[in-house]
Design an enzyme around this catalytic site. Structure first.
Site, PDB file in Angstrom:
ATOM      1  N   HIS A 107      35.696  48.182  40.043  1.00  0.00           N
ATOM      2  CA  HIS A 107      34.528  47.560  40.676  1.00  0.00           C
ATOM      3  C   HIS A 107      34.345  46.150  40.152  1.00  0.00           C
ATOM      4  O   HIS A 107      34.766  45.827  39.040  1.00  0.00           O
ATOM      5  CB  HIS A 107      33.260  48.387  40.437  1.00  0.00           C
ATOM      6  CG  HIS A 107      32.975  48.673  39.004  1.00  0.00           C
ATOM      7  ND1 HIS A 107      33.620  49.673  38.303  1.00  0.00           N
ATOM      8  CD2 HIS A 107      32.140  48.089  38.124  1.00  0.00           C
ATOM      9  CE1 HIS A 107      33.177  49.697  37.069  1.00  0.00           C
ATOM     10  NE2 HIS A 107      32.287  48.732  36.914  1.00  0.00           N
ATOM     11  N   HIS A 109      31.399  43.123  39.600  1.00  0.00           N
ATOM     12  CA  HIS A 109      29.976  42.810  39.531  1.00  0.00           C
ATOM     13  C   HIS A 109      29.718  41.425  40.134  1.00  0.00           C
ATOM     14  O   HIS A 109      30.446  40.477  39.833  1.00  0.00           O
ATOM     15  CB  HIS A 109      29.505  42.747  38.067  1.00  0.00           C
ATOM     16  CG  HIS A 109      29.612  44.028  37.309  1.00  0.00           C
ATOM     17  ND1 HIS A 109      28.530  44.831  37.052  1.00  0.00           N
ATOM     18  CD2 HIS A 109      30.674  44.647  36.731  1.00  0.00           C
ATOM     19  CE1 HIS A 109      28.909  45.885  36.344  1.00  0.00           C
ATOM     20  NE2 HIS A 109      30.207  45.795  36.127  1.00  0.00           N
TER      21      HIS A 109
END
Ligand code: AMP
Length: 144
Positions: A107, A109
Site C-alpha cells: 500500500h 500512503h
C-alpha cells in the site's frame, strides 16, 4: 512478520478488497482501490492498494504494474490538493515490520500536509471520526 514470509489472505486490506471489512472508499477501478486511513497522520490521509496481488511489499510487486499503481497515487495526490487545499503531500510506503509496516498487503500512503498543522507520527494517529472521513472522501472523490 517482516520482509520474508507468505502473503496472509486474512490481512485487513485483503478483507477490504473482498468486501469482508468496511472502508471509506474514495475510488476504485480494475487495478486499485483508494480509501481513507482510519488512523490518519493528518486530515485527508488516504491509502492506495493494488488489487489482484499477493505482494506484501514493494519488492514483491511486478515491475510492470508499478506504473499503473503510481498513476493512481498521482491522481489521488492531485485530487487531495484540489479538494483540501493542502500545502504539501507526503507519498510514502513501508516495507517490513522494522521499517514500520503493519499491514502486509502492498500500500501507498498519501498524506496531505498543512503548513501550520503538526503531522501525527506513523501509528501515532487517533482513530478518526467516520463521518469526517466520509466527508473528506467525498470531497476528494469529487476532485478526481
Ligand atoms: P503501514 O503501517 O504502512 O503498514 O500502514 C498501514 C496503515 O493502514 C496505517 O496507517 C493504519 O492506520 C491503516 N489501517 C489499518 N487498518 C485500517 C482499516 N481497516 N481501514 C483503513 N486504514 C487502516
Amino acid at each position: 512478520m517482516s520482509l520474508a514470509g507468505d502473503y496472509d489472505s486474512a490481512n485487513i486490506f485483503a478483507k477490504i478488497l473482498r468486501g469482508e471489512a468496511p472502508c471509506v472508499k474514495i475510488f476504485e477501478d480494475d487495478n486499485v482501490l483508494a480509501f481513507m486511513d482510519i488512523f490518519p497522520q493528518s486530515q485527508g490521509h488516504c491509502l492506495v492498494i493494488p488489487k489482484d496481488t499477493t505482494a506484501r511489499n514493494l519488492m514483491e510487486f511486478p515491475a510492470d504494474r508499478l506504473g499503473v499503481l503510481f498513476a493512481a497515487v498521482q491522481k489521488l495526490s492531485n485530487a487531495v490538493v484540489k479538494a483540501l487545499s493542502c500545502d504539501g503531500v507526503i507519498v510514502t510506503q513501508f516495507n517490513g515490520a522494522p521499517a514500520g509496516q503493519t499491514v502486509f498487503h502492498l500500500h501507498v500512503h498519501v498524506i496531505p500536509r498543512f503548513a501550520n498543522l503538526p503531522l501525527q507520527p506513523h501509528h501515532g494517529g487517533k482513530p478518526a471520526d467516520m463521518a469526517v472521513l466520509r466527508e473528506q472522501a467525498s470531497r476528494i472523490a469529487a476532485a478526481l
